[in-house]
Design an enzyme around this catalytic site. Structure first.
Site, PDB file in Angstrom:
ATOM      1  N   THR A  26       0.906  -0.927  -0.192  1.00 52.71           N
ATOM      2  CA  THR A  26       0.126  -0.075   0.075  1.00 52.71           C
ATOM      3  C   THR A  26       0.972   1.275  -0.211  1.00 52.71           C
ATOM      4  OG1 THR A  26      -2.179  -1.253   1.300  1.00 52.71           O
ATOM      5  CG2 THR A  26      -2.183   1.119   1.113  1.00 52.71           C
ATOM      6  N   HIS A  29       1.997   1.970  -3.532  1.00 54.76           N
ATOM      7  CA  HIS A  29       0.875   1.929  -4.613  1.00 54.76           C
ATOM      8  C   HIS A  29       1.019   3.887  -4.137  1.00 54.76           C
ATOM      9  CE1 HIS A  29      -0.627  -1.299  -6.464  1.00 54.76           C
ATOM     10  NE2 HIS A  29      -0.838  -1.653  -5.231  1.00 54.76           N
TER      11      HIS A  29
END
Ligand code: NAD
Ligand code: ZN
Length: 333
Positions: A26, A29
């Site tokens: 995450t 990202h």
């Protein structure tokens, strides 16, 4: 990298000095600012959510921990008010906020964490292994959502969480653990962490391979840890009739499945897994660590870098040539 003030804490918050912060997909990202991040994250924000640290101050109402304790954090900040929270299904809270995504996170020297999210660690576990308990919780939640002992288990996708699942399945007494990935580096790491069989779907038919190790029937349990559509389809086909398929991997877009042939007519049980159960999963992680999982997971941490080298760490994440990467604020560049 910016100088920001040390966070202030409210009466029910805990100020933690970060000793180790591991990097999650995450975070990558957000770092690459993909469409999901652009739609969700509101800068300026300190990112990062996997941590181990030391309590340096507590709000006046805090009773869960004291100054000097070593802590990690459950990263889902739940509302305690919605119907799911009311029945104790906190991991399914309708109003979840995420540390380091919705609120300032842990890629910093200090972070403020709500008392309700604090988990007090055993002091004899190294900080880097304390830090990875959060993704390990994802692996434990997925793996232990059904029987594993004496079962044949296929793990599709051997990123850090898939590899953790391999180790958990082995400790839980699986009969055979088959690890599948298209990345040789990660497959080898899965082997090091205990996978009995390594399957690279670019080199062999994974469905045939799994059947050949399961007397022709297919795997009893599939732990889906890739989020990749073809791995998901292959996982369904490599499962035996009536198998449990626990899905943690997050596809980036809708996935096409042959539900009639691959799920319904074969009685598969598909189960979505989100987050960690509060706090059952954390107790399971602690117990598994005490039973030897912490020692087993050491080789999974392949890189340790000072906080200042976040760019290098993110490049490594992008290369796929890494296991778990941990930032250590006290390490000098
Ligand atoms: P990761 O991206 O490091 O690992 C994914 C792995 O899948 C990689 O090693 C990749 O090579 C492999 N892969 C890609 N295509 C494949 C294919 N066709 N066949 C086999 N393997 C393939 O991710 P991670 O950090 O280990 O997390 C695993 C997954 O879980 C990710 O999708 C992540 O977004 C998701 N996740 C979900 C939750 C949740 O609460 N549901 C929480 C954390 C992470
Ligand atoms: Zn809630």
């Amino acid at each position: 990298m910016q100088e920001v003030p040390i966070p202030t804490i409210g009466p029910r918050d805990v100020l933690v000095k970060v000793r180790a912060a591991s990097i999650c997909g995450t975070d990558y990202h957000i770092y690459t600012w993909d469409p999901w991040s652009a739609g969700r994250v509101k800068p300026p924000l300190t990112i990062g959510h996997e941590l181990a640290g030391e309590v340096v101050a507590t709000g006046r109402e805090v009773t869960a921990c004291k100054v000097g304790d070593y802590v990690s954090a459950e990263t889902h900040v739940v509302c305690n008010r919605c119907p799911r929270c009311h029945v104790g299904e906190y991991h399914l809270c309708e109003n979840t906020q995420i540390l380091g995504v919705d609120t300032d996170g842990v890629f910093a020297e200090y972070v403020a964490i709500p008392e309700q999210n604090i988990w007090v660690n055993d002091k004899d576990i190294p900080f880097e292994l304390q830090s990875i308990q959060e993704p390990l919780g994802n692996a434990v939640h997925t793996a232990l959502s059904g029987e594993l002992t004496a079962r044949s288990v296929l793990v599709t996708g051997c990123g850090p969480i898939g590899i953790m699942s391999v180790a958990v399945a082995k400790m839980a007494g699986a009969e055979i653990v088959m690890a599948m990935d298209i990345n040789e580096y990660r497959l080898q790491l899965a082997g090091q962490l205990g996978a009995d069989v390594l399957i690279n779907p670019t080199k062999q038919d994974p469905v045939e391979a799994v059947r050949s190790y399961t007397r022709g029937y297919g795997a009893d349990v599939v732990l889906e840890m890739s989020g990749n559509p073809s791995a998901i389809r292959q996982g369904l086909r490599a499962a035996r009739n009536g198998a449990r398929i626990s899905l943690l991997g997050l596809p980036g877009r809708p996935v096409e499945l042959d539900l009639a042939a691959d799920v319904i007519m074969r009685g598969l049980v598909l189960q979505g897994i989100t987050g960690r159960r509060m706090w059952q999963t954390w107790y399971q992680v602690r117990s598994l660590y005490r039973a030897g999982l912490a020692e087993r997971l050491r080789p999974l941490i392949t890189h340790r870098l000072p906080l200042e080298q976040l760019d290098t760490a993110m490049e490594l994440m992008g290369s796929g040539q890494s296991g778990k990467i941990v930032l250590l604020p006290d390490l000098k560049a």
